[in-house]
Design an enzyme around this catalytic site. Structure first.
Site, PDB file in Angstrom:
ATOM      1  CE  LYS A  22      -3.909   2.269   0.451  1.00  0.00           C
ATOM      2  NZ  LYS A  22      -3.534   2.999  -0.792  1.00  0.00           N
ATOM      3  CE  LYS A  80       3.866   7.331   5.602  1.00  0.00           C
ATOM      4  NZ  LYS A  80       3.636   8.192   4.411  1.00  0.00           N
ATOM      5  CE  LYS A 127       4.980   7.195  -1.896  1.00  0.00           C
ATOM      6  NZ  LYS A 127       4.399   7.613  -0.614  1.00  0.00           N
ATOM      7  CB  THR A 158      -1.796  14.069   4.197  1.00  0.00           C
ATOM      8  OG1 THR A 158      -2.091  12.952   3.347  1.00  0.00           O
ATOM      9  CG2 THR A 158      -0.341  14.010   4.619  1.00  0.00           C
ATOM     10  CG  ASN A 206      -1.876  16.764  -2.979  1.00  0.00           C
ATOM     11  OD1 ASN A 206      -2.568  17.505  -3.651  1.00  0.00           O
ATOM     12  ND2 ASN A 206      -1.400  15.611  -3.432  1.00  0.00           N
ATOM     13  CB  SER A 235      -5.729   5.154   1.802  1.00  0.00           C
ATOM     14  OG  SER A 235      -5.400   6.148   0.869  1.00  0.00           O
TER      15      SER A 235
HETATM   16  N1  GLU Z   1       1.188   8.955  -0.562  1.00  0.00           N
HETATM   17  C1  GLU Z   1       0.676   8.989   0.766  1.00  0.00           C
HETATM   18  C2  GLU Z   1       1.767   8.670   1.776  1.00  0.00           C
HETATM   19  O1  GLU Z   1       2.926   8.878   1.514  1.00  0.00           O
HETATM   20  C3  GLU Z   1      -0.571   8.137   0.959  1.00  0.00           C
HETATM   21  C4  GLU Z   1      -0.478   6.704   0.596  1.00  0.00           C
HETATM   22  C5  GLU Z   1      -1.803   5.967   0.583  1.00  0.00           C
HETATM   23  O2  GLU Z   1      -2.841   6.551   0.857  1.00  0.00           O
HETATM   24  O3  GLU Z   1      -1.765   4.783   0.278  1.00  0.00           O
HETATM   25  O4  GLU Z   1       1.504   8.293   2.884  1.00  0.00           O
END
Ligand code: GLU
Length: 407
Positions: free
Chosen positions: A61, A85, A97, A181, A211, A339
């Site tokens: 994810k 995370k 990622k 976020t 964002n 998410s």
């Molecule tokens: N790109 C965001 C992060 O770095 C969200 C990732 C997501 O929602 O899966 O946490």
């Protein structure tokens, strides 16, 4: 030194702190799966990656980034951070990622759609709601997610609406995802301000007005913080008495850089970082604070809304200078937590009230904060909130690996 080498140093520190055996740590020293290709679009090659770092806690994810500086080192590090995370946030995911190396500001909307679709076209077999679930990241948004969902569904039908998150409401997304976020970062800032800083009229500087940074500025402004400086990739603007954030947001919406805002003093991104403020919010990119400027940082509190804005050498200097850093894997976890709400809702078909989800987000953020803070303040050998957060996240992944019989 690469970004990833820095992560390895941080991991080794956790190994020493928690007496982790080499054989155990080995599962976290490299990604589980690296996929790379060059997307061919009308003869132009676009390097593209999707990396799953770890799957012990669930499917991959993490977001997809469009940026001219994307590299394997960066995507790998971002995937590693996602693993930590998600572990820290107690959501059932591993970490992943993706990225495409190009400048999204230099292509038309039609080209952006072609590039987005091509990404799914290539990585189709590796993506899915039980395999690996992308989301927005730097310079990607709900429109990009929509094209990607559509491309996926042309092959799979409507079976897997949770294959991607950060979708618009009409395609199964949650309204609250767009500012999640910043919302998470804001909740932690409030916690910090109320319980630890204990001072009225806090001055804040925010690097990054995208964002995350823009929404953070808006929330802090509404809560009567004095947002004295903001910046974007062109540069920053400073006003000692506090900037008029709502007007700046309108200005930015007209495709203007905040650097050209007429009231206030023009400053560079580097100058913004060194301002004498109470809280510095880092909401741009990696490696903004390094050994070259760490000594000049005056803010006693730093919040990493971006991923990886402080490198390891800078971390050591800031810790020695008694700075408190709320680390990325905690500070910006609101995005992936929402998410998860979206994904869960897509899978069950149940529609949950936004108020309920906002409360849940708050509970999860405060719970993570409390665990990290307790670990940091309860154990002398833990030198920073980052070490506390890394330690909790790493240990949970390793326990899961043990249950699986992998270590
Ligand atoms: N790109 C965001 C992060 O770095 C969200 C990732 C997501 O929602 O899966 O946490």
């Amino acid at each position: 030194m690469s970004i990833f080498d820095d992560n390895l140093i941080r991991l080794r520190e956790i190994q020493t702190l928690e007496n982790i055996k080499d054989e155990e740590l080995a599962v976290l020293l490299e990604p589980a799966q690296t996929n790379y290709t060059e997307l061919d679009i009308a003869g132009h090659k676009f390097p593209a990656w999707r990396i799953v770092y770890n799957r012990a806690l669930g499917p991959g994810k993490g977001g997809i980034r469009f940026h001219p500086e994307v590299s394997e080192d960066e995507v790998k590090s971002l995937a590693f951070w996602m693993s930590l995370k998600n572990s820290l946030a107690n959501i059932p995911y591993g970490g992943a990622k993706g990225g495409i190396k190009f400048n999204p500001k230099e292509v038309s909307l039609e080209e952006l759609e072609v590039i987005s679709r091509k990404y799914i076209d290539y990585f189709y077999n590796f993506i899915g709601q039980d395999k690996d679930i992308p989301a927005p990241d730097v310079y990607t948004n709900s429109q990009v997610m929509s094209w990607m969902l559509d491309e996926f569904e042309q092959r799979a039908g409507h079976h897997e609406p949770g294959m991607i998150t950060g979708k618009p409401v009409e395609l199964g997304g949650l309204t609250m995802r767009a500012d999640a976020t910043a919302e998470g970062g804001y909740l932690l800032t409030q916690e910090l301000a109320k319980k630890i800083i204990n001072k009225k009229e806090l001055k804040v500087a925010i690097q990054g007005f995208g964002n995350a940074g823009l929404v953070m500025a808006e929330k802090l402004f509404k809560a009567h913080y004095q947002v004295v400086a903001v910046s974007d990739s062109q540069g920053g603007i400073y006003q000692e008495t506090g900037l008029d954030i709502p007007s700046l947001i309108t200005f930015k919406a007209q495709k203007q850089s905040v650097h050209n805002w007429t009231s206030g003093e023009k400053i560079s991104n580097a100058e913004l970082l060194e301002l004498d403020v109470d809280i510095l919010v880092l909401a741009a990119l990696e490696n903004q604070i390094t050994k070259d400027n760490a000594q000049q940082i005056k803010a006693p509190y730093l919040i990493e809304l971006a991923n990886g804005p402080i490198d390891n050498e800078a971390d050591q200097i800031l810790i020695a200078n008694h700075k408190t850093i709320v680390p990325d894997i905690l500070a910006n976890s609101g995005g992936v937590i929402v998410s998860y709400f979206e994904w869960a809702q897509n899978r069950t078909g149940q529609i949950l009230a936004e108020e309920y989800l906002r409360n849940l987000l708050q509970k999860k953020m405060i719970n993570s904060w409390q665990r990290v803070y307790d670990k940091y303040s309860g154990q002398e050998a833990v030198r920073s909130l980052r070490q506390a957060a890394y330690s909790l996240a790493v240990q949970k992944i390793l326990v899961a690996e043990k249950w699986r019989g992998k270590i």
